[in-house]
Design a protein around this motif. Sequence first.
Motif, mmCIF file in Angstrom:
data_model
loop_
_atom_site.group_PDB
_atom_site.id
_atom_site.type_symbol
_atom_site.label_atom_id
_atom_site.label_comp_id
_atom_site.label_asym_id
_atom_site.label_seq_id
_atom_site.Cartn_x
_atom_site.Cartn_y
_atom_site.Cartn_z
ATOM 1 N N GLU A 8 -4.648 10.678 -4.893
ATOM 2 C CA GLU A 8 -3.771 11.519 -5.706
ATOM 3 C C GLU A 8 -2.799 10.725 -6.569
ATOM 4 N N CYS A 9 -2.741 9.429 -6.392
ATOM 5 C CA CYS A 9 -1.794 8.608 -7.149
ATOM 6 C C CYS A 9 -2.304 8.433 -8.581
ATOM 7 N N ASP A 10 -1.749 9.230 -9.489
ATOM 8 C CA ASP A 10 -2.240 9.253 -10.862
ATOM 9 C C ASP A 10 -1.160 8.957 -11.901
ATOM 10 N N TYR A 11 0.030 8.561 -11.440
ATOM 11 C CA TYR A 11 1.108 8.247 -12.379
ATOM 12 C C TYR A 11 1.886 7.041 -11.871
ATOM 13 N N PRO A 12 2.100 6.043 -12.748
ATOM 14 C CA PRO A 12 1.568 5.956 -14.100
ATOM 15 C C PRO A 12 0.058 5.725 -14.099
ATOM 16 N N GLU A 13 -0.529 5.754 -15.280
ATOM 17 C CA GLU A 13 -1.982 5.643 -15.400
ATOM 18 C C GLU A 13 -2.509 4.387 -14.716
ATOM 19 N N GLU A 14 -1.733 3.310 -14.757
ATOM 20 C CA GLU A 14 -2.164 2.044 -14.160
ATOM 21 C C GLU A 14 -2.427 2.178 -12.665
ATOM 22 N N ALA A 15 -1.775 3.141 -12.010
ATOM 23 C CA ALA A 15 -1.969 3.315 -10.569
ATOM 24 C C ALA A 15 -3.420 3.628 -10.231
ATOM 25 N N VAL A 30 0.862 -1.174 0.000
ATOM 26 C CA VAL A 30 0.000 0.000 0.000
ATOM 27 C C VAL A 30 0.903 1.230 0.000
ATOM 28 N N SER A 31 0.763 2.077 -1.000
ATOM 29 C CA SER A 31 1.568 3.290 -1.116
ATOM 30 C C SER A 31 0.696 4.500 -0.826
ATOM 31 N N LEU A 32 1.071 5.247 0.199
ATOM 32 C CA LEU A 32 0.295 6.412 0.605
ATOM 33 C C LEU A 32 0.911 7.715 0.139
ATOM 34 N N LEU A 40 7.714 2.935 -7.230
ATOM 35 C CA LEU A 40 7.458 1.496 -7.175
ATOM 36 C C LEU A 40 7.165 0.933 -8.561
ATOM 37 N N PHE A 41 6.381 1.635 -9.332
ATOM 38 C CA PHE A 41 6.118 1.178 -10.698
ATOM 39 C C PHE A 41 7.384 1.250 -11.537
ATOM 40 N N ALA A 42 8.201 2.280 -11.321
ATOM 41 C CA ALA A 42 9.415 2.457 -12.123
ATOM 42 C C ALA A 42 10.436 1.354 -11.885
ATOM 43 N N ILE A 43 10.446 0.762 -10.691
ATOM 44 C CA ILE A 43 11.413 -0.304 -10.402
ATOM 45 C C ILE A 43 10.812 -1.694 -10.605
ATOM 46 N N GLY A 44 9.616 -1.739 -11.191
ATOM 47 C CA GLY A 44 9.019 -3.028 -11.518
ATOM 48 C C GLY A 44 8.188 -3.659 -10.439
ATOM 49 N N ALA A 45 7.843 -2.896 -9.382
ATOM 50 C CA ALA A 45 7.040 -3.441 -8.289
ATOM 51 C C ALA A 45 5.573 -3.036 -8.400
ATOM 52 N N GLY A 46 5.177 -2.515 -9.550
ATOM 53 C CA GLY A 46 3.808 -2.044 -9.716
ATOM 54 C C GLY A 46 2.762 -3.125 -9.522
ATOM 55 N N ASP A 47 3.060 -4.345 -9.961
ATOM 56 C CA ASP A 47 2.095 -5.431 -9.811
ATOM 57 C C ASP A 47 1.832 -5.771 -8.346
ATOM 58 N N ASP A 48 2.782 -5.412 -7.473
ATOM 59 C CA ASP A 48 2.619 -5.694 -6.045
ATOM 60 C C ASP A 48 1.838 -4.601 -5.320
ATOM 61 N N VAL A 49 1.639 -3.461 -5.968
ATOM 62 C CA VAL A 49 0.917 -2.350 -5.346
ATOM 63 C C VAL A 49 -0.582 -2.636 -5.409
ATOM 64 N N VAL A 50 -1.202 -2.737 -4.227
ATOM 65 C CA VAL A 50 -2.635 -3.061 -4.167
ATOM 66 C C VAL A 50 -3.469 -1.886 -3.679
ATOM 67 N N GLY A 51 -2.843 -0.914 -3.005
ATOM 68 C CA GLY A 51 -3.588 0.235 -2.491
ATOM 69 C C GLY A 51 -2.821 1.522 -2.682
ATOM 70 N N VAL A 52 -3.548 2.606 -2.990
ATOM 71 C CA VAL A 52 -2.925 3.905 -3.253
ATOM 72 C C VAL A 52 -3.813 5.008 -2.670
ATOM 73 N N THR A 53 -3.375 6.259 -2.862
ATOM 74 C CA THR A 53 -4.184 7.405 -2.448
ATOM 75 C C THR A 53 -4.969 7.941 -3.633
ATOM 76 N N THR A 112 6.026 7.752 -4.149
ATOM 77 C CA THR A 112 6.496 6.377 -3.973
ATOM 78 C C THR A 112 5.735 5.412 -4.881
ATOM 79 N N THR A 113 4.484 5.725 -5.162
ATOM 80 C CA THR A 113 3.749 4.919 -6.138
ATOM 81 C C THR A 113 4.463 4.969 -7.486
ATOM 82 N N GLU A 114 4.869 6.166 -7.881
ATOM 83 C CA GLU A 114 5.599 6.369 -9.130
ATOM 84 C C GLU A 114 6.899 5.574 -9.139
#
Length: 293
Positions: free
Chosen positions: A29-36, A4-6, A14-27, A10-12
Amino acid sequence: MRIVSLLPSTTEILFAIGAGDDVVGVTFECDYPEEARTRTIVSTSAMPEGLRPAEIDAFVAVAMERGEDLYHLDEGALAGLDADLVVTQDLCAVCAVDVSVVDDALAHLGCTAEVLTIDPHTLDDVIESILRLGAATGREEAAAALVKQQRGHLVSAAMRSAFRSGERPRVMLLEWTDPPFAPGHWIPEMIEIAGGEPLLGTPGEKSRRVTWDAVHDARPDVVVVAPCGYDLAGARALADDLAASGVLPAGVPVHAVDANASWARPGTRLVEGIDELSVILARVQRDRVRSRG
């Protein structure tokens, strides 16, 4: 791992280092990348929508005085995600959910997730946060590669600006417009790398409220409008308002930038903000030479 990235930054990362698939929760305001945007939203703002900058400043001041939270953490959503890692911050209670709120919520839920606090104050801190997130998610190699790329970009940008002739333009970057706030944290460093002289702000320190008289006395060559929490369209609207109000020094060019993308959020796109400002300052220098010639 379930993360969970608050923080949008850090959401940005996490996706940049290839951990995007592990991100299950966001705020919200998390709008980048679009997949977030497809992840479960676990925090929202307590602030009413549609407020002007002065109204936002007043709302924040009252909330802070009363000890009220500026963000709502959805404990139900958080509990349902069964997170292994929660990434939060202790840098600015105005910018995102505070770590104390997260700790209290997890304790209430009986959740044993690891809490990783990311609090960058400088560009080096921002880059270090990439390595910390890599270590926490088992993405060390990808994080190291991204850091190498980021540092190389910074060096190249600094070299380009160093080769420009003439005095460095004096840059008044506004992190807020009503009241005006001078820049802090990593932003003065960004201005210097881009080839400018930052005015009224201190690297590594918090942004601070200033007066319009102080802005005039600083004798800026250019004003950059980068209000925290605003995208490019929002920043342009505020820049137009400032230009029409007559509070800015006469004859000084005004540029709006996307604060969310490349300035206020300590993520991977700060280098893009430096590149953008470098182009602006090169133009300011050329115009200055022409006016003198």
